[in-house]
Design an enzyme around this catalytic site. Structure first.
Site, mmCIF file in Angstrom:
data_model
loop_
_atom_site.group_PDB
_atom_site.id
_atom_site.type_symbol
_atom_site.label_atom_id
_atom_site.label_comp_id
_atom_site.label_asym_id
_atom_site.label_seq_id
_atom_site.Cartn_x
_atom_site.Cartn_y
_atom_site.Cartn_z
ATOM 1 N N PRO A 140 0.793 -1.236 0.000
ATOM 2 C CA PRO A 140 0.000 0.000 0.000
ATOM 3 C C PRO A 140 0.823 1.283 0.000
ATOM 4 C CG PRO A 140 0.046 -0.927 2.185
ATOM 5 C CD PRO A 140 0.767 -1.903 1.289
ATOM 6 N N CYS A 141 1.509 1.533 -1.106
ATOM 7 C CA CYS A 141 2.340 2.733 -1.211
ATOM 8 C C CYS A 141 1.499 4.006 -1.141
ATOM 9 C CB CYS A 141 3.167 2.701 -2.487
ATOM 10 S SG CYS A 141 2.225 2.445 -3.997
#
Length: 186
Positions: A140-141
């Site tokens: 989940p950048c």
């Protein structure tokens, strides 16, 4: 990458997404594009040898979770098997740290660097790893922010606007607060 690479393009409420996998796990994920053809082109740009296929159970579960995510339902991707064989050990450590940031939470590039035992000067390298993330959303950048909680960049289609939309799905807003009532100077 071990063995053949397969892929699937599928619809979500956010638009068509793409996922590619090997026997080891997900090797690439493509966030929603304008249409299925664009999503497919973006996905295969990195995996020209990939073949379309029906997903095995673990990948089908991931696809279902992605559909839930873009419908605004909480989804956890922390256990999705990944194939990050082409990534450096440092990038893999960064990606592992990012995977511990859950739905509705955020962190910063500097915090990840510090948590990995690196100094604040390594925040830039964390940012580079996020920009090169081959499996955005699953790693989940979008939950990793710049210093001071600023949104920062996002290399997916739509850029920072897409990042803001994803965070909004998770209940995170970057709207400016209303100004406080002004004093009359008494």
């Amino acid at each position: 990458m071990p063995g053949k690479t397969h892929f699937l393009i599928f619809d979500t409420e956010g638009g068509p997404c793409g996922i590619a996998w090997t026997a080891a796990g997900v090797v690439r994920f493509q966030l929603p594009g304008d249409d299925a053809a664009t999503t497919c082109r973006l996905l295969l740009r990195h995996l020209p040898e990939a073949e379309a296929a029906d997903p095995p159970p673990a990948i089908a579960e991931t696809v279902a979770a992605v559909k839930r995510y873009f419908a605004g339902e909480q989804a956890d991707f922390s256990k999705v098997p990944l194939d990050l064989a082409g990534q450096s050990a440092f990038f893999r450590a960064i990606y592992d740290a990012a995977r511990r940031v859950h739905w509705g939470e955020t962190t910063t590039y500097g915090t990840i660097a510090r948590d990995l035992g690196a100094g604040p000067e390594m925040a830039r390298e964390v940012g580079q790893a996020m920009a090169k993330n081959p499996v955005a959303l699953i790693i989940p950048c979008h939950r990793v922010l710049a210093a001071g909680g600023k949104v920062g960049g996002f290399s997916a289609p739509g850029g920072a606007s897409s990042k803001l939309k994803m965070l909004a799905l998770e209940g995170i807003s970057f709207e400016q607060p209303e100004p406080a009532q002004q004093s009359f100077g008494f």
